[in-house]
Design a protein around this motif. Structure first.
Motif, PDB file in Angstrom:
ATOM      1  N   GLY A 148     -12.621   8.785  10.523  1.00  0.00           N
ATOM      2  CA  GLY A 148     -13.221   9.749   9.611  1.00  0.00           C
ATOM      3  C   GLY A 148     -12.334  10.069   8.419  1.00  0.00           C
ATOM      4  O   GLY A 148     -12.705  10.857   7.560  1.00  0.00           O
ATOM      5  N   GLY A 149     -11.148   9.479   8.378  1.00  0.00           N
ATOM      6  CA  GLY A 149     -10.250   9.694   7.250  1.00  0.00           C
ATOM      7  C   GLY A 149      -9.264  10.837   7.454  1.00  0.00           C
ATOM      8  O   GLY A 149      -8.478  11.134   6.557  1.00  0.00           O
ATOM      9  N   GLY A 150      -9.297  11.468   8.624  1.00  0.00           N
ATOM     10  CA  GLY A 150      -8.352  12.557   8.892  1.00  0.00           C
ATOM     11  C   GLY A 150      -6.956  12.001   9.144  1.00  0.00           C
ATOM     12  O   GLY A 150      -6.772  11.148  10.023  1.00  0.00           O
ATOM     13  N   VAL A 151      -5.975  12.460   8.375  1.00  0.00           N
ATOM     14  CA  VAL A 151      -4.615  11.920   8.488  1.00  0.00           C
ATOM     15  C   VAL A 151      -3.976  12.363   9.801  1.00  0.00           C
ATOM     16  O   VAL A 151      -4.014  13.539  10.166  1.00  0.00           O
ATOM     17  N   LEU A 152      -3.401  11.386  10.545  1.00  0.00           N
ATOM     18  CA  LEU A 152      -2.805  11.656  11.850  1.00  0.00           C
ATOM     19  C   LEU A 152      -1.289  11.771  11.761  1.00  0.00           C
ATOM     20  O   LEU A 152      -0.687  12.619  12.404  1.00  0.00           O
ATOM     21  N   THR A 153      -0.644  10.902  11.022  1.00  0.00           N
ATOM     22  CA  THR A 153       0.822  10.867  10.910  1.00  0.00           C
ATOM     23  C   THR A 153       1.198  10.396   9.519  1.00  0.00           C
ATOM     24  O   THR A 153       0.514   9.546   8.970  1.00  0.00           O
ATOM     25  N   THR A 154       2.295  10.897   9.013  1.00  0.00           N
ATOM     26  CA  THR A 154       2.836  10.334   7.772  1.00  0.00           C
ATOM     27  C   THR A 154       4.323  10.097   7.947  1.00  0.00           C
ATOM     28  O   THR A 154       4.970  10.702   8.816  1.00  0.00           O
ATOM     29  N   GLU A 155       4.845   9.193   7.131  1.00  0.00           N
ATOM     30  CA  GLU A 155       6.285   8.958   7.127  1.00  0.00           C
ATOM     31  C   GLU A 155       6.714   8.633   5.698  1.00  0.00           C
ATOM     32  O   GLU A 155       5.995   7.935   4.981  1.00  0.00           O
ATOM     33  N   VAL A 156       7.858   9.158   5.314  1.00  0.00           N
ATOM     34  CA  VAL A 156       8.352   8.918   3.967  1.00  0.00           C
ATOM     35  C   VAL A 156       9.488   7.905   4.002  1.00  0.00           C
ATOM     36  O   VAL A 156      10.443   8.062   4.762  1.00  0.00           O
ATOM     37  N   ILE A 157       9.347   6.854   3.200  1.00  0.00           N
ATOM     38  CA  ILE A 157      10.352   5.787   3.125  1.00  0.00           C
ATOM     39  C   ILE A 157      10.930   5.798   1.716  1.00  0.00           C
ATOM     40  O   ILE A 157      10.174   5.761   0.751  1.00  0.00           O
ATOM     41  N   PRO A 158      12.263   5.852   1.583  1.00  0.00           N
ATOM     42  CA  PRO A 158      12.808   5.809   0.227  1.00  0.00           C
ATOM     43  C   PRO A 158      12.562   4.442  -0.404  1.00  0.00           C
ATOM     44  O   PRO A 158      12.653   3.416   0.275  1.00  0.00           O
ATOM     45  N   THR A 159      12.246   4.415  -1.699  1.00  0.00           N
ATOM     46  CA  THR A 159      12.033   3.144  -2.397  1.00  0.00           C
ATOM     47  C   THR A 159      13.384   2.574  -2.795  1.00  0.00           C
ATOM     48  O   THR A 159      14.098   3.160  -3.610  1.00  0.00           O
ATOM     49  N   THR A 160      13.753   1.454  -2.148  1.00  0.00           N
ATOM     50  CA  THR A 160      15.020   0.788  -2.499  1.00  0.00           C
ATOM     51  C   THR A 160      14.667  -0.603  -3.027  1.00  0.00           C
ATOM     52  O   THR A 160      13.964  -0.712  -4.007  1.00  0.00           O
ATOM     53  N   THR A 161      15.144  -1.652  -2.373  1.00  0.00           N
ATOM     54  CA  THR A 161      14.716  -2.987  -2.792  1.00  0.00           C
ATOM     55  C   THR A 161      13.309  -3.241  -2.242  1.00  0.00           C
ATOM     56  O   THR A 161      12.904  -2.628  -1.243  1.00  0.00           O
ATOM     57  N   PRO A 162      12.579  -4.163  -2.853  1.00  0.00           N
ATOM     58  CA  PRO A 162      11.245  -4.486  -2.323  1.00  0.00           C
ATOM     59  C   PRO A 162      11.307  -4.920  -0.860  1.00  0.00           C
ATOM     60  O   PRO A 162      10.490  -4.455  -0.049  1.00  0.00           O
ATOM     61  N   GLU A 163      12.270  -5.778  -0.494  1.00  0.00           N
ATOM     62  CA  GLU A 163      12.321  -6.316   0.872  1.00  0.00           C
ATOM     63  C   GLU A 163      12.493  -5.189   1.885  1.00  0.00           C
ATOM     64  O   GLU A 163      11.750  -5.080   2.860  1.00  0.00           O
ATOM     65  N   THR A 164      13.490  -4.328   1.654  1.00  0.00           N
ATOM     66  CA  THR A 164      13.780  -3.248   2.590  1.00  0.00           C
ATOM     67  C   THR A 164      12.617  -2.267   2.680  1.00  0.00           C
ATOM     68  O   THR A 164      12.237  -1.822   3.774  1.00  0.00           O
ATOM     69  N   THR A 165      12.063  -1.933   1.551  1.00  0.00           N
ATOM     70  CA  THR A 165      10.993  -0.936   1.513  1.00  0.00           C
ATOM     71  C   THR A 165       9.749  -1.453   2.235  1.00  0.00           C
ATOM     72  O   THR A 165       9.159  -0.759   3.076  1.00  0.00           O
ATOM     73  N   ILE A 166       9.370  -2.690   1.895  1.00  0.00           N
ATOM     74  CA  ILE A 166       8.161  -3.257   2.511  1.00  0.00           C
ATOM     75  C   ILE A 166       8.371  -3.441   4.015  1.00  0.00           C
ATOM     76  O   ILE A 166       7.479  -3.163   4.818  1.00  0.00           O
ATOM     77  N   ARG A 167       9.601  -3.861   4.413  1.00  0.00           N
ATOM     78  CA  ARG A 167       9.873  -4.046   5.847  1.00  0.00           C
ATOM     79  C   ARG A 167       9.737  -2.729   6.611  1.00  0.00           C
ATOM     80  O   ARG A 167       9.193  -2.679   7.705  1.00  0.00           O
ATOM     81  N   ALA A 168      10.221  -1.652   6.016  1.00  0.00           N
ATOM     82  CA  ALA A 168      10.111  -0.343   6.677  1.00  0.00           C
ATOM     83  C   ALA A 168       8.650   0.083   6.807  1.00  0.00           C
ATOM     84  O   ALA A 168       8.241   0.665   7.823  1.00  0.00           O
ATOM     85  N   ALA A 169       7.848  -0.228   5.798  1.00  0.00           N
ATOM     86  CA  ALA A 169       6.423   0.115   5.868  1.00  0.00           C
ATOM     87  C   ALA A 169       5.737  -0.698   6.953  1.00  0.00           C
ATOM     88  O   ALA A 169       4.939  -0.167   7.745  1.00  0.00           O
ATOM     89  N   VAL A 170       6.052  -1.990   7.033  1.00  0.00           N
ATOM     90  CA  VAL A 170       5.474  -2.841   8.071  1.00  0.00           C
ATOM     91  C   VAL A 170       5.783  -2.269   9.457  1.00  0.00           C
ATOM     92  O   VAL A 170       4.908  -2.166  10.320  1.00  0.00           O
ATOM     93  N   ARG A 171       7.061  -1.863   9.647  1.00  0.00           N
ATOM     94  CA  ARG A 171       7.472  -1.321  10.938  1.00  0.00           C
ATOM     95  C   ARG A 171       6.668  -0.060  11.292  1.00  0.00           C
ATOM     96  O   ARG A 171       6.223   0.115  12.423  1.00  0.00           O
ATOM     97  N   PHE A 172       6.462   0.808  10.290  1.00  0.00           N
ATOM     98  CA  PHE A 172       5.672   2.023  10.515  1.00  0.00           C
ATOM     99  C   PHE A 172       4.282   1.666  11.052  1.00  0.00           C
ATOM    100  O   PHE A 172       3.805   2.253  12.024  1.00  0.00           O
ATOM    101  N   PHE A 173       3.644   0.688  10.414  1.00  0.00           N
ATOM    102  CA  PHE A 173       2.273   0.356  10.832  1.00  0.00           C
ATOM    103  C   PHE A 173       2.238  -0.437  12.129  1.00  0.00           C
ATOM    104  O   PHE A 173       1.308  -0.290  12.919  1.00  0.00           O
ATOM    105  N   GLU A 174       3.256  -1.263  12.386  1.00  0.00           N
ATOM    106  CA  GLU A 174       3.299  -2.028  13.642  1.00  0.00           C
ATOM    107  C   GLU A 174       3.287  -1.090  14.842  1.00  0.00           C
ATOM    108  O   GLU A 174       2.685  -1.390  15.875  1.00  0.00           O
TER     109      GLU A 174
END
Lengths: 305, 305
Positions: free
Chosen positions: A26-52
């Motif tokens: 229904g679009g209701g937010v369950l969890t959020t996490e804030v990742i600092p924007t550093t290099t593309p590789e590190t940032t994207i990897r941290a986002a992948v881990r959050f969703f995994e």
């Protein structure tokens, strides 16, 4: 919450932080996490881990800083274009997420995502058109028109429109590396920092905010005459100064000079309804990113919004 | 032509003339007639007579000068709003036609109609978004976004955006009765007539057209950054000067300074495709009015475009 029901992911991909969220169907937010924007590789990897960690995932929506290739079917769909942000030009923010997580990923600009979030779940509920303007490190606009987000050759870059610049009142040459004194070059947080030597949140001289209100009012005026939106939401860090929006509204009334008249606001009460802060606070962008996911279809199909 | 097949009517309702047309079911124009714009009563009566002689009629579309109430379901739908045109403020241009001819009448602005005409049958064929800018007696923009014409609180009034005005280069105060030196106040045919003392078609000093190109380029730049249209058609009487569009394209390249880069035009060849004259010549408006008729539903249903 049903542990097996798929969730929808959203990323507000900003220049200093990525806000990741998962929401229910229904679009209701369950969890959020804030990742600092550093290099593309590190940032994207941290986002992948959050969703995994939060599978099963149905889809992911991303609202990112731009300019970015948002054209479904384009060979460079998902790539950030010419950005002054070190390391991020030409980075593909879609493919690594799609490949690793195996779900559809739908991308738009941060401001289009915020416009969608406010339209679906905030200041735009029940309206046919809505514009969202951010005044933060940069300036940008996203908008919903005819039931969809505005795209064309690419996407709006409203921060770069030219507006009147009175060099007597404001001799600052502007901070935009491309245009000097375009709107963003005069009104962004970066412009304020360079003009006054301190960041916006440390500026409290009323004349500073009067000048800022002049530029934001010119921006809102031009947006009104360009799109005729039913409401304009003004968000972003600079817009958090409580003096700004009231001054913008007053200046806008004077600049519009009653033209074209109702239904466009012609008095203070109507203006209070017309120019508002974000109803979703700091969450317009990430809520909108989740809404992009909820509307996602596997690329390269055209977007449904 | 089958004498019993219903035809679709279109009116381009301008300040100096109304162009009336009927077209077949495929949108092919069969006949046109030009009626001078005098009083509302006389002008509307002449239009009614034109269509009475060409029955059976299926529907009529009108593209009119504005501002005008284009909101289906509004109690003042079809009324011209605050116009400086003597005798025409608050005139209802829809009801007399609907009542006398007994057919659905669909109304939009002259520039939205022209945008629709070019999109369906001219410069916008095959594109998802198109903007049409007129530079004539006034300045205005119509646009197709997400498959429909742009509306919101009312309709765009792009002629009234504020743009940079270098008072050293151009000390003229502007001709807009509401805003002075808004875009229309600086760049319209009326502004040119007042600034230089003669109408645009009698001005041939290159510096006149260089200044005009500056303002039109600023307008096209701001429109590009506001909407990201796939093409911008520039029509209207002032734009007929053959020096104007080439100068606008060159100036636009310089003003954009390569931002945001491709797919937005970054060279002269791409710019020639991006900023064009109307493919339908003087007929964009009336062809678009016919297209409004072909899409018409009885008011007050919402428009399908």
């Amino acid at each position: 919450m049903d542990g097996n029901a798929p969730v929808y992911g959203g990323i507000e991909a900003g220049g200093t932080k990525w806000v990741c969220a998962v929401a229910d169907a229904g679009g209701g937010v369950l969890t959020t996490e804030v990742i600092p924007t550093t290099t593309p590789e590190t940032t994207i990897r941290a986002a992948v881990r959050f969703f995994e960690d939060r599978r099963p995932l149905a889809a992911i929506g991303i609202g990112t800083f731009g300019p970015v290739d948002v054209r479904p079917g384009s060979p460079t769909y998902g790539r950030v274009l010419a950005t002054p942000k070190p390391g991020w030009a030409h980075v593909d923010v879609v493919s690594p997420l799609r490949a690793t997580l195996g779900v559809p990923v739908r991308l738009d600009t941060d401001v289009n995502a915020a416009a969608l979030g406010e339209w679906r779940r905030g200041a735009g509920a029940g309206l046919g058109t809505l514009a969202y303007m951010t005044v933060g490190t940069g300036v940008g606009v996203g908008a919903v028109v005819n039931g969809g987000l505005v795209h064309g050759l690419l996407h709006p870059e409203f921060g770069h429109i030219r507006v009147p610049h009175d060099l007597v009142r404001d001799p600052f040459a502007g901070s935009c590396p491309f245009h000097g004194d375009c709107l963003e070059g005069l009104a962004s947080g970066e412009a304020m920092r360079r003009r006054w030597g301190r960041p916006a949140e440390h500026l409290d001289d009323p004349s500073v905010w009067e000048l800022e209100a002049e530029y934001v009012a010119l921006a809102v005026l031009n947006l009104t005459y360009a799109l005729s939106p039913e409401r304009i939401v003004v968000g972003g860090g600079v817009a958090k100064n409580p003096a700004l929006l009231p001054a913008v509204r007053a200046r806008l009334l004077a600049l519009a000079a009653g033209y074209p008249g109702e239904p466009v606001p012609v008095d203070a009460a109507a203006m209070d309804e017309y120019v508002t802060g974000p109803f979703l606070g700091d969450r317009s962008g990430v809520v909108g990113a989740v809404e992009l996911a909820r509307a996602a279809r596997p690329a390269p199909n055209p977007p449904v919004l």
